[in-house]
Design a protein around this motif. Sequence first.
Motif, short mmCIF file in Angstrom:
data_model
loop_
_atom_site.label_atom_id
_atom_site.label_comp_id
_atom_site.label_asym_id
_atom_site.label_seq_id
_atom_site.Cartn_x
_atom_site.Cartn_y
_atom_site.Cartn_z
N ASP A 107 38.97 8.75 0.50
CA ASP A 107 38.07 9.29 0.39
C ASP A 107 37.92 10.90 0.28
OD1 ASP A 107 36.54 6.87 -0.11
OD2 ASP A 107 36.00 6.63 2.32
N VAL A 108 39.09 11.50 0.65
CA VAL A 108 39.22 12.86 0.40
C VAL A 108 39.76 13.32 -0.63
CG1 VAL A 108 40.15 14.73 1.87
CG2 VAL A 108 39.46 12.77 3.15
N ALA A 109 39.20 14.35 -1.40
CA ALA A 109 39.72 15.00 -2.65
C ALA A 109 40.58 16.13 -2.06
CB ALA A 109 38.44 15.40 -3.37
N SER A 110 40.48 16.68 -1.10
CA SER A 110 41.33 17.89 -0.94
C SER A 110 40.73 18.45 0.43
CB SER A 110 41.30 18.97 -1.85
OG SER A 110 40.09 19.49 -2.02
N VAL A 111 41.93 19.16 1.26
CA VAL A 111 41.48 19.88 2.39
C VAL A 111 42.02 21.44 2.15
CG1 VAL A 111 42.09 20.06 4.91
CG2 VAL A 111 42.04 17.61 3.62
N PHE A 112 41.19 22.32 2.52
CA PHE A 112 41.74 23.58 2.53
C PHE A 112 41.85 24.20 3.98
CE2 PHE A 112 39.56 24.84 -2.01
CZ PHE A 112 40.67 23.92 -2.51
N ILE A 113 42.78 24.75 4.53
CA ILE A 113 42.72 25.21 5.66
C ILE A 113 43.12 26.79 5.61
CG2 ILE A 113 43.94 25.30 7.98
CD1 ILE A 113 44.93 22.31 7.25
N SER A 114 42.40 27.52 6.23
CA SER A 114 42.55 28.96 6.17
C SER A 114 42.64 29.48 7.67
CB SER A 114 41.34 29.69 5.59
OG SER A 114 40.06 29.51 6.37
N VAL A 115 43.33 30.66 7.73
CA VAL A 115 43.53 31.23 8.90
C VAL A 115 43.60 32.61 9.06
CG1 VAL A 115 45.44 29.56 9.96
CG2 VAL A 115 46.35 31.52 8.74
N THR A 116 43.35 33.19 10.21
CA THR A 116 43.01 34.74 10.09
C THR A 116 44.55 35.21 10.10
OG1 THR A 116 42.89 34.39 12.73
CG2 THR A 116 40.65 34.89 11.35
N MET A 159 45.96 22.52 1.24
CA MET A 159 46.49 23.76 0.98
C MET A 159 46.10 24.86 2.23
SD MET A 159 45.69 26.24 -2.19
CE MET A 159 46.84 25.25 -3.41
N CYS A 160 46.98 25.67 2.66
CA CYS A 160 46.71 26.67 3.54
C CYS A 160 46.59 28.02 2.83
CB CYS A 160 48.07 26.86 4.61
SG CYS A 160 48.09 25.36 5.67
N MET A 161 45.72 28.92 3.31
CA MET A 161 45.61 30.24 2.89
C MET A 161 44.98 31.13 3.95
SD MET A 161 42.04 29.18 0.84
CE MET A 161 42.95 27.55 0.53
N GLN A 162 45.26 32.50 3.76
CA GLN A 162 44.88 33.48 4.61
C GLN A 162 43.28 33.87 4.39
OE1 GLN A 162 46.35 37.43 4.79
NE2 GLN A 162 47.34 36.73 6.77
N GLU A 163 42.50 33.98 5.51
CA GLU A 163 41.18 34.65 5.15
C GLU A 163 41.15 36.08 4.95
OE1 GLU A 163 37.92 33.28 6.11
OE2 GLU A 163 38.78 31.18 6.36
N ILE A 164 40.08 36.49 4.35
CA ILE A 164 40.03 38.06 3.93
C ILE A 164 39.78 38.76 5.63
CG2 ILE A 164 39.11 37.64 1.73
CD1 ILE A 164 36.33 38.28 2.84
N PRO A 165 40.54 39.74 5.59
CA PRO A 165 40.40 40.54 7.07
C PRO A 165 39.09 41.27 7.22
CG PRO A 165 41.89 41.60 5.47
CD PRO A 165 41.35 40.36 4.58
N VAL A 166 37.95 40.73 7.55
CA VAL A 166 36.89 41.32 7.64
C VAL A 166 36.95 42.10 9.09
CG1 VAL A 166 34.25 40.86 8.15
CG2 VAL A 166 35.60 39.61 6.43
N PRO A 167 36.50 43.32 9.40
CA PRO A 167 36.65 43.91 10.50
C PRO A 167 35.54 43.17 11.70
CG PRO A 167 36.18 45.45 8.61
CD PRO A 167 36.24 44.06 7.96
#
Length: 127
Positions: A40-49, A73-81
């Motif tokens: 039932d899962v279309a996709s999973v996005f994983i983000s990290v700092t 898919m893994c990706m990096q979060e935007i670096p918000v202060p």
Amino acid sequence: MIRGIRGATTVEQNEETEIIAATKQLLVEMIESNNIQPEDVASVFISVTKDVFAAFPAKALREIEGWTYVPVMCMQEIPVPDSLEKCIRIMMHVETAVPQEEIRHIYLNHATVLRPDLAGSNESNQK
């Protein structure tokens, strides 16, 4: 209907085994709390700092039986202060008939500060 299910956790160290273990714990809780089946899962996005880079957290999903073919898919979060450090976030896109207000979003460890309004509804997230 496709719904997004959110989850987040933190790690103490940028270390492969800790990243994989924390991600797997979060995934398992998201799956069990929402009775999710992999088909039932279309996709999973994983983000990290930016301070979490010792491993791809997506490896954790591959350790869960039956989840081999789910796109992730893994990706990096935007670096918000001043944002939460050492954080792993998950967005799972799931086919479900469950109403949006009944979806259980999971926030563990220090990530409970991200959505205290949702984190308080889970008993097991106060670790």
